[in-house]
Design an enzyme around this catalytic site. Structure first.
Site, PDB file in Angstrom:
ATOM      1  N   VAL A 150      -3.330   5.170   5.257  1.00  0.00           N
ATOM      2  CA  VAL A 150      -2.526   5.804   6.295  1.00  0.00           C
ATOM      3  C   VAL A 150      -2.259   7.270   5.927  1.00  0.00           C
ATOM      4  O   VAL A 150      -2.270   8.148   6.794  1.00  0.00           O
ATOM      5  CB  VAL A 150      -1.185   5.055   6.507  1.00  0.00           C
ATOM      6  CG1 VAL A 150      -0.297   5.790   7.502  1.00  0.00           C
ATOM      7  CG2 VAL A 150      -1.451   3.630   6.981  1.00  0.00           C
ATOM      8  N   CYS A 151      -2.066   7.540   4.651  1.00  0.00           N
ATOM      9  CA  CYS A 151      -1.708   8.885   4.189  1.00  0.00           C
ATOM     10  C   CYS A 151      -2.651   9.984   4.678  1.00  0.00           C
ATOM     11  O   CYS A 151      -2.188  11.001   5.196  1.00  0.00           O
ATOM     12  CB  CYS A 151      -1.596   8.911   2.668  1.00  0.00           C
ATOM     13  SG  CYS A 151      -0.392   7.739   2.009  1.00  0.00           S
TER      14      CYS A 151
END
Length: 187
Positions: free
Chosen positions: A46-47
């Site tokens: 997700v980062c």
């Protein structure tokens, strides 16, 4: 305990920015609006989507007088390696702070106990170093740069217009409210 209204604590760390390693301190963030954008780790899932979203809107943040500082407990070396190998992260022009000693994560009370990773947290700091906005989401919930821009515009507006507040879904140029006894129960 909420950090809203508190002044950021001192820190000094190594960072990666546009092909260079630099030293960044809390003093470097004063005099302008700043976003401290914590994420768990480099080379994850997700980062990079969140950081790419920030990178895609970085010019808009800059035009608003806002500097972005992404922060993870990785080193500045790891940030460089990620920047050099990921097309999404390669777009980043903002400062990527290394926090391997956990000072910054602890200062913002965002470090996961026993894990050595920061939670997914966003902190908006005014030019005096005071935290005006904070948001923490769970591991799988990514953030949205456009919504962050909207919130910063609201924070900047109320800082420039004491006595006014921005209602829900407020967008720049829309009507604000002036809290008073006359408004109680009429909204």
């Amino acid at each position: 305990m909420s950090l809203i209204g508190t002044t950021i604590k001192p820190f000094e760390t190594q960072a990666y920015k546009e092909g260079k390693f630099i030293t960044v301190t809390d003093a470097d963030t004063r005099g302008k609006w700043a976003v401290f954008f914590f994420y768990p780790a480099d080379f994850t899932f997700v980062c990079p989507t969140e950081l790419e979203d920030l990178a895609d809107h970085y010019e808009t943040f800059q035009k608003m007088g806002v500097e972005i500082y992404s922060v993870s407990t990785d080193t500045h070396f790891s940030h460089k390696a990620w920047h050099d190998t990921s097309p999404a992260i390669g777009k980043i022009k903002f400062t990527m702070l290394g926090d391997q000693n956990h000072t910054i994560s602890n200062n913002f009370d965002i470090l996961r106990a026993g894990q050595g990773l920061a939670d997914r947290g966003t902190f908006v700091v005014d030019p005096d170093g005071v935290i005006q906005l904070m948001e923490v989401t769970s591991e799988g919930v990514g953030r949205n740069a456009v919504e962050l821009l909207r919130k910063i515009k609201a924070a900047q507006y109320i800082a420039a217009h004491p006595g006014e507040v921005c209602p829900a879904k407020w967008e720049e140029g829309e009507t604000t409210l002036a809290p008073s006894l006359d408004l109680v129960g009429k909204i």
